[in-house]
Design a protein around this motif. Structure first.
Motif, mmCIF file in Angstrom:
data_model
loop_
_atom_site.group_PDB
_atom_site.id
_atom_site.type_symbol
_atom_site.label_atom_id
_atom_site.label_comp_id
_atom_site.label_asym_id
_atom_site.label_seq_id
_atom_site.Cartn_x
_atom_site.Cartn_y
_atom_site.Cartn_z
ATOM 1 N N GLU A 34 0.631 -1.261 -0.117
ATOM 2 C CA GLU A 34 -0.090 -0.015 0.091
ATOM 3 C C GLU A 34 0.945 1.239 -0.066
ATOM 4 O O GLU A 34 1.642 1.324 0.809
ATOM 5 C CB GLU A 34 -0.883 0.004 1.174
ATOM 6 N N LYS A 35 0.415 2.158 -0.732
ATOM 7 C CA LYS A 35 1.336 3.565 -0.919
ATOM 8 C C LYS A 35 0.234 4.683 -0.843
ATOM 9 O O LYS A 35 -0.792 4.590 -1.342
ATOM 10 C CB LYS A 35 2.056 3.791 -1.999
ATOM 11 N N CYS A 36 0.573 5.685 -0.280
ATOM 12 C CA CYS A 36 0.022 6.870 -0.294
ATOM 13 C C CYS A 36 0.075 7.481 -1.624
ATOM 14 O O CYS A 36 1.173 7.342 -2.273
ATOM 15 C CB CYS A 36 0.504 8.048 0.689
ATOM 16 N N VAL A 37 -0.964 8.416 -1.954
ATOM 17 C CA VAL A 37 -0.888 9.064 -3.414
ATOM 18 C C VAL A 37 0.056 9.978 -3.395
ATOM 19 O O VAL A 37 1.208 10.018 -4.512
ATOM 20 C CB VAL A 37 -2.162 10.046 -3.529
ATOM 21 N N CYS A 38 0.714 10.605 -2.204
ATOM 22 C CA CYS A 38 1.710 11.632 -2.180
ATOM 23 C C CYS A 38 3.240 10.639 -2.543
ATOM 24 O O CYS A 38 4.040 11.286 -3.260
ATOM 25 C CB CYS A 38 2.037 12.065 -1.006
ATOM 26 N N ASP A 39 3.283 9.279 -2.283
ATOM 27 C CA ASP A 39 4.505 8.515 -2.635
ATOM 28 C C ASP A 39 4.334 8.238 -4.040
ATOM 29 O O ASP A 39 5.542 7.927 -4.766
ATOM 30 C CB ASP A 39 4.248 7.137 -1.574
ATOM 31 N N LEU A 40 2.962 7.806 -4.612
ATOM 32 C CA LEU A 40 3.004 7.299 -5.912
ATOM 33 C C LEU A 40 3.508 8.734 -6.685
ATOM 34 O O LEU A 40 3.882 8.443 -8.003
ATOM 35 C CB LEU A 40 1.500 7.073 -6.297
ATOM 36 N N LEU A 41 3.091 9.823 -6.371
ATOM 37 C CA LEU A 41 3.597 10.933 -7.256
ATOM 38 C C LEU A 41 5.116 10.990 -7.680
ATOM 39 O O LEU A 41 5.597 11.442 -8.599
ATOM 40 C CB LEU A 41 3.117 12.218 -6.546
ATOM 41 N N GLN A 42 5.809 10.462 -6.859
ATOM 42 C CA GLN A 42 7.238 10.261 -7.152
ATOM 43 C C GLN A 42 7.842 9.552 -8.252
ATOM 44 O O GLN A 42 8.830 9.600 -8.629
ATOM 45 C CB GLN A 42 8.000 9.997 -5.760
ATOM 46 N N PHE A 43 6.794 8.436 -8.672
ATOM 47 C CA PHE A 43 7.244 7.413 -9.670
ATOM 48 C C PHE A 43 6.562 7.799 -10.932
ATOM 49 O O PHE A 43 6.987 7.221 -11.900
ATOM 50 C CB PHE A 43 6.649 5.919 -8.965
ATOM 51 N N VAL A 44 5.608 8.762 -11.064
ATOM 52 C CA VAL A 44 5.082 9.071 -12.315
ATOM 53 C C VAL A 44 5.311 10.579 -12.380
ATOM 54 O O VAL A 44 5.257 11.344 -11.329
ATOM 55 C CB VAL A 44 3.519 8.742 -12.194
ATOM 56 N N GLU A 45 5.504 10.998 -13.768
ATOM 57 C CA GLU A 45 6.015 12.439 -13.942
ATOM 58 C C GLU A 45 4.743 13.042 -14.384
ATOM 59 O O GLU A 45 4.723 13.956 -15.457
ATOM 60 C CB GLU A 45 7.075 12.531 -15.079
ATOM 61 N N PHE A 46 3.305 13.010 -13.429
ATOM 62 C CA PHE A 46 2.378 13.691 -13.657
ATOM 63 C C PHE A 46 2.019 14.582 -12.713
ATOM 64 O O PHE A 46 2.546 14.171 -11.545
ATOM 65 C CB PHE A 46 1.392 12.731 -14.076
ATOM 66 N N SER A 47 1.157 15.410 -12.738
ATOM 67 C CA SER A 47 0.315 16.081 -11.549
ATOM 68 C C SER A 47 -0.500 15.315 -11.061
ATOM 69 O O SER A 47 -0.822 14.163 -11.340
ATOM 70 C CB SER A 47 -0.587 17.143 -12.346
ATOM 71 N N GLN A 48 -0.946 15.682 -9.682
ATOM 72 C CA GLN A 48 -1.727 14.802 -8.856
ATOM 73 C C GLN A 48 -2.967 14.734 -9.339
ATOM 74 O O GLN A 48 -3.590 13.613 -9.139
ATOM 75 C CB GLN A 48 -1.649 15.706 -7.264
#
Length: 98
Positions: free
Chosen positions: A30-44
């Protein structure tokens, strides 16, 4: 919704490289959206749209932790589905080389 329509929804959800990357990233837990943002180069907002598609297809589930949304893989079949698809690609490539 028929089984064929449900299958199409799952495969359509997995048909985008970013969504594959999100699912692969969540395979470790499980991951927080804030952590997933680091792996994709897109906006929240863009990430949230991809997560929504994966959730609606039944691949992910989420829960709210404080002010943050956490996502996880819904069940072990998601990992198995990706593993089978990867094996299919590898075998197809090996067959084409013959």
């Amino acid at each position: 919704m028929s089984m064929e329509e449900r299958l199409a929804k799952v495969f359509k959800a997995l048909s985008h490289p970013i969504r594959i990357k999100i699912v692969q990233n969540l395979l470790s837990g499980e991951k927080c959206v804030c952590d997933l943002l680091q792996f994709v180069e897109f906006s929240q907002p863009n990430l949230s749209q991809h997560l929504k598609i994966l959730k609606e297809a039944g691949l992910l589930e989420h829960r709210k932790v404080g002010a943050n949304m956490h996502y996880r893989i819904k069940n072990e079949y998601v990992k198995a589905l990706l593993n089978i698809a990867e094996k299919f690609i590898i075998e197809s490539q090996n067959f084409e080389r013959m």
